[in-house]
Design a protein around this motif. Structure first.
Motif, PDB file in Angstrom:
ATOM      1  N   ARG B 156     -33.038 -23.160 -46.469  1.00 40.29           N
ATOM      2  CA  ARG B 156     -32.385 -22.957 -47.798  1.00 40.29           C
ATOM      3  C   ARG B 156     -31.544 -24.111 -48.159  1.00 40.29           C
ATOM      4  NH1 ARG B 156     -32.051 -17.700 -49.397  1.00 40.29           N
ATOM      5  NH2 ARG B 156     -30.353 -18.210 -50.554  1.00 40.29           N
ATOM      6  N   ARG B 157     -32.341 -25.226 -48.211  1.00 37.11           N
ATOM      7  CA  ARG B 157     -31.485 -26.461 -48.367  1.00 37.11           C
ATOM      8  C   ARG B 157     -32.460 -27.029 -49.695  1.00 37.11           C
ATOM      9  NH1 ARG B 157     -30.309 -29.836 -43.219  1.00 37.11           N
ATOM     10  NH2 ARG B 157     -32.518 -30.521 -43.614  1.00 37.11           N
ATOM     11  N   LEU B 158     -31.972 -27.955 -50.602  1.00 38.30           N
ATOM     12  CA  LEU B 158     -32.414 -28.629 -51.544  1.00 38.30           C
ATOM     13  C   LEU B 158     -32.209 -30.029 -51.267  1.00 38.30           C
ATOM     14  CD1 LEU B 158     -34.147 -28.751 -54.376  1.00 38.30           C
ATOM     15  CD2 LEU B 158     -31.661 -28.915 -55.217  1.00 38.30           C
ATOM     16  N   THR B 159     -33.233 -31.063 -51.165  1.00 39.23           N
ATOM     17  CA  THR B 159     -33.063 -32.282 -50.899  1.00 39.23           C
ATOM     18  C   THR B 159     -33.703 -33.183 -51.946  1.00 39.23           C
ATOM     19  OG1 THR B 159     -34.755 -32.471 -49.341  1.00 39.23           O
ATOM     20  CG2 THR B 159     -32.669 -32.321 -48.278  1.00 39.23           C
ATOM     21  N   SER B 160     -33.191 -34.441 -52.278  1.00 35.19           N
ATOM     22  CA  SER B 160     -33.809 -35.049 -53.067  1.00 35.19           C
ATOM     23  C   SER B 160     -35.023 -35.923 -52.535  1.00 35.19           C
ATOM     24  CB  SER B 160     -32.705 -36.084 -54.041  1.00 35.19           C
ATOM     25  OG  SER B 160     -33.557 -37.098 -54.632  1.00 35.19           O
ATOM     26  N   SER B 161     -36.030 -36.561 -53.175  1.00 35.02           N
ATOM     27  CA  SER B 161     -37.074 -37.170 -52.568  1.00 35.02           C
ATOM     28  C   SER B 161     -36.350 -38.271 -51.790  1.00 35.02           C
ATOM     29  CB  SER B 161     -38.131 -37.671 -53.638  1.00 35.02           C
ATOM     30  OG  SER B 161     -37.163 -38.374 -54.485  1.00 35.02           O
ATOM     31  N   ASP B 162     -35.201 -38.879 -52.038  1.00 36.07           N
ATOM     32  CA  ASP B 162     -34.669 -39.954 -51.601  1.00 36.07           C
ATOM     33  C   ASP B 162     -33.969 -39.490 -50.071  1.00 36.07           C
ATOM     34  OD1 ASP B 162     -32.184 -38.970 -52.357  1.00 36.07           O
ATOM     35  OD2 ASP B 162     -32.070 -40.599 -53.807  1.00 36.07           O
ATOM     36  N   GLY B 163     -33.842 -38.221 -50.102  1.00 36.68           N
ATOM     37  CA  GLY B 163     -33.154 -37.851 -48.713  1.00 36.68           C
ATOM     38  C   GLY B 163     -31.854 -37.245 -49.051  1.00 36.68           C
ATOM     39  N   THR B 164     -31.309 -37.241 -50.256  1.00 32.12           N
ATOM     40  CA  THR B 164     -29.896 -36.792 -50.568  1.00 32.12           C
ATOM     41  C   THR B 164     -30.155 -35.345 -50.428  1.00 32.12           C
ATOM     42  OG1 THR B 164     -30.068 -38.480 -52.034  1.00 32.12           O
ATOM     43  CG2 THR B 164     -28.077 -37.147 -52.058  1.00 32.12           C
ATOM     44  N   LEU B 165     -28.910 -34.777 -49.805  1.00 28.34           N
ATOM     45  CA  LEU B 165     -28.895 -33.270 -49.641  1.00 28.34           C
ATOM     46  C   LEU B 165     -28.145 -32.761 -50.788  1.00 28.34           C
ATOM     47  CD1 LEU B 165     -29.205 -31.307 -46.897  1.00 28.34           C
ATOM     48  CD2 LEU B 165     -27.372 -30.497 -47.812  1.00 28.34           C
ATOM     49  N   VAL B 166     -28.425 -31.696 -51.724  1.00 32.14           N
ATOM     50  CA  VAL B 166     -27.543 -31.122 -52.783  1.00 32.14           C
ATOM     51  C   VAL B 166     -27.010 -29.862 -52.253  1.00 32.14           C
ATOM     52  CG1 VAL B 166     -27.449 -30.527 -55.203  1.00 32.14           C
ATOM     53  CG2 VAL B 166     -28.991 -32.427 -54.419  1.00 32.14           C
ATOM     54  N   ASP B 167     -25.858 -29.789 -52.479  1.00 24.13           N
ATOM     55  CA  ASP B 167     -25.051 -28.555 -52.093  1.00 24.13           C
ATOM     56  C   ASP B 167     -25.344 -27.644 -53.251  1.00 24.13           C
ATOM     57  OD1 ASP B 167     -23.472 -26.849 -50.519  1.00 24.13           O
ATOM     58  OD2 ASP B 167     -21.784 -27.431 -51.777  1.00 24.13           O
ATOM     59  N   LEU B 168     -26.190 -26.606 -52.993  1.00 23.80           N
ATOM     60  CA  LEU B 168     -26.244 -25.552 -53.811  1.00 23.80           C
ATOM     61  C   LEU B 168     -25.611 -24.250 -53.392  1.00 23.80           C
ATOM     62  CD1 LEU B 168     -30.115 -25.522 -54.638  1.00 23.80           C
ATOM     63  CD2 LEU B 168     -28.117 -26.433 -56.143  1.00 23.80           C
ATOM     64  N   SER B 169     -24.985 -23.333 -54.342  1.00 26.79           N
ATOM     65  CA  SER B 169     -24.590 -21.970 -53.903  1.00 26.79           C
ATOM     66  C   SER B 169     -25.643 -21.028 -53.626  1.00 26.79           C
ATOM     67  CB  SER B 169     -23.627 -21.280 -54.897  1.00 26.79           C
ATOM     68  OG  SER B 169     -24.307 -21.014 -55.955  1.00 26.79           O
ATOM     69  N   THR B 170     -25.404 -19.953 -52.912  1.00 25.74           N
ATOM     70  CA  THR B 170     -26.573 -19.121 -52.700  1.00 25.74           C
ATOM     71  C   THR B 170     -27.207 -18.544 -54.134  1.00 25.74           C
ATOM     72  OG1 THR B 170     -24.598 -18.321 -51.396  1.00 25.74           O
ATOM     73  CG2 THR B 170     -26.934 -17.081 -51.305  1.00 25.74           C
ATOM     74  N   ALA B 171     -26.445 -18.280 -55.149  1.00 27.30           N
ATOM     75  CA  ALA B 171     -26.925 -17.723 -56.198  1.00 27.30           C
ATOM     76  C   ALA B 171     -27.815 -19.012 -56.638  1.00 27.30           C
ATOM     77  CB  ALA B 171     -25.769 -17.254 -57.120  1.00 27.30           C
ATOM     78  N   GLU B 172     -27.564 -20.041 -56.847  1.00 24.37           N
ATOM     79  CA  GLU B 172     -28.030 -21.263 -57.392  1.00 24.37           C
ATOM     80  C   GLU B 172     -29.242 -21.450 -56.617  1.00 24.37           C
ATOM     81  OE1 GLU B 172     -24.182 -23.768 -58.896  1.00 24.37           O
ATOM     82  OE2 GLU B 172     -24.946 -24.205 -57.011  1.00 24.37           O
ATOM     83  N   PHE B 173     -29.295 -21.443 -55.442  1.00 27.44           N
ATOM     84  CA  PHE B 173     -30.415 -21.597 -54.534  1.00 27.44           C
ATOM     85  C   PHE B 173     -31.554 -20.312 -54.764  1.00 27.44           C
ATOM     86  CE2 PHE B 173     -33.260 -20.864 -50.914  1.00 27.44           C
ATOM     87  CZ  PHE B 173     -33.803 -22.040 -50.674  1.00 27.44           C
ATOM     88  N   ASP B 174     -30.962 -19.307 -54.869  1.00 30.29           N
ATOM     89  CA  ASP B 174     -32.098 -18.032 -55.308  1.00 30.29           C
ATOM     90  C   ASP B 174     -32.671 -18.279 -56.628  1.00 30.29           C
ATOM     91  OD1 ASP B 174     -31.639 -17.266 -52.764  1.00 30.29           O
ATOM     92  OD2 ASP B 174     -30.080 -15.583 -53.417  1.00 30.29           O
ATOM     93  N   LEU B 175     -31.807 -18.766 -57.469  1.00 30.33           N
ATOM     94  CA  LEU B 175     -32.477 -18.825 -58.816  1.00 30.33           C
ATOM     95  C   LEU B 175     -33.540 -19.952 -58.937  1.00 30.33           C
ATOM     96  CD1 LEU B 175     -32.184 -18.141 -61.899  1.00 30.33           C
ATOM     97  CD2 LEU B 175     -30.526 -19.932 -62.156  1.00 30.33           C
TER      98      LEU B 175
END
Lengths: 251, 251
Positions: B156-175
């Motif tokens: 349940r994580r979103l990372t940029s191709s350069d490796g940066t981790l973006v902090d998404l809320s649960t709802a954002e992640f699910d969307l």
DNA sequence: GCTTTGTGTTACATTCAGTTACAAACTTTT
DNA sequence: AAAAGTTTGTAACTGAATGTAACACAAAGC
């Protein structure tokens, strides 16, 4: 939440027998939302009809029914089937409680009741009668591995992959076990309570939150940004890691 | 989550049984637009004909029908098939509600109804009866890649191709997950709500707009001119990027 | 052009989860 | 059995996530 909770498989088919329409409606709505399939009946006749047409997993039966009273119905059902029964009675009648159990009921709860408690009892009864005792499952020297951790169910110990032993309290251990046995699945607070304790409990809504918080502080690198136990707002918590089962105890 | 409500495969075959032509038309149009295959019938005879000729996933049945009433039809259907049924009734008749449920309906809604609500309930019923776990499917360490992003469904994580981790809320992640699992498809607000939450919700119409806006601000280079999540006026939103599935978790 | 409808967004309200701090229950030690 | 320590439960507080309303603006229709 109830999540609904977990839309998995219907958790079971319940039959609510009560002549009070409001109660029927209430329970129907509540349990349906909790993932159960629910039928209702207002009296013994309707009940028998339904019981003979469906595979019912559990009956919630009011003691007070028009015509035939719940107690005798209960006794009779006991003879013909093995469907577990939870009795409903009016408040304060200690007598009824006793009689309810004598009639063969598996559990008993007094009106006015807390639906949450009733649900907990129903889960407990279903668990008992289905004989999937949570303790029996986990009792086999199994070791569950996830992240950097090895959770030894036999020894009831948690060790880090580098060998460090972490001191968990009983509740913490049980909670973590619940997670590890249902990885990558959102577990509602009710479910966790149920899985971790395995016995009836009327919880303070946030027992679990607290426990999770404490657990995180012991197993997460950075408790503020947990990577193992993830919270699902409005849903519950989830162990995100993959879990491997290792039959041998930790070295 | 329904991997099946995609444009190419119809999300399911619904049968609307109501003697009111307007209602039939309305529902037919509405559900067709939402990706369902829809048949209609005006009475019990037509209904039986259709049921015996097609594989129907769900029946929307009006309680009030000419000749034979919906309730008895419902009861009968229940005995012969397992097709889930959603009942329609006139407003305010508490009795009907109860009777509807007792007749074996899986859900119930009163006229005049909000089509959006009916749709939500239908989805919920289909989900329940199909026994698909919304979370279980996505739980496979899968990683969806699109644009510059890697969306790790397990972690349940979103990372940029350069490796940066973006902090998404649960709802954002699910969307975002909903988008990524149905790329290059216009998804209506209702569909998104359903895909992202997986549980019955009667939404404030613009929950999703808001969520999309917030999400854009996190993942779009220039939120004012979005390149990933495209708005389809009158339709909904669409993830324009191509999505690749990577079975290995992100490094 | 003007009106209508739909979307983006700001700003605020509400709900929910994390945590601190303490109380109660339970264990162990003395 | 009292004292001390440990674990668990509860309340209250805080901040974050999400829901709602209202307004501004753009697109589509007239």
């Amino acid at each position: 939440m109830g999540m609904n909770d977990v839309a998995d498989t219907p958790a079971g088919h319940l039959l609510v027998v009560d002549d009070d329409r409001e109660i029927r409606g209430l329970l129907k709505r509540y349990f349906t939302r909790e993932g159960y399939r629910v039928s209702t009946a207002a009296n013994g006749v309707e009940m028998e009809q339904i019981v003979s047409n469906w595979k019912i997993d559990l009956i919630v039966l009011d003691l007070m029914l028009p015509g035939r009273d719940g107690l005798s119905l209960c006794r009779e059902l006991r003879k013909s089937t093995h469907v577990p029964i939870v009795m409903l009675t009016v408040m304060g009648e200690e007598d009824d409680r006793i009689r309810g159990f004598e009639g063969g009921a598996d559990d008993y709860i007094a009106k006015p009741f807390n639906p949450r408690e009733l649900l907990a009892r129903i889960r407990a009864v279903l668990r008992r009668t289905r004989m999937v005792a949570p303790t029996a499952e986990r009792a086999h020297g199994r070791v569950l591995c996830f992240g950097d951790w090895r959770l030894d169910l036999g020894m009831r110990r948690l060790t880090s992959s580098d060998g460090t032993l972490v001191d968990l309290s009983t509740a913490e251990f049980d909670l973590l076990t619940a997670f590890a046995e249902h990885p990558q699945q959102v577990l509602s607070r009710d479910q966790l309570l149920d899985l971790a304790r395995g016995k009836l409990e009327i919880p303070f809504d946030r027992k679990i939150d607290m426990q999770v918080s404490r657990l995180r502080h012991k197993i997460e690198e950075d408790p503020k940004n947990p990577t193992l136990i993830h919270t699902v707002r409005g849903g519950g918590y989830m162990l995100t890691a993959e879990v491997l089962i290792d039959e041998k105890p930790a070295a």
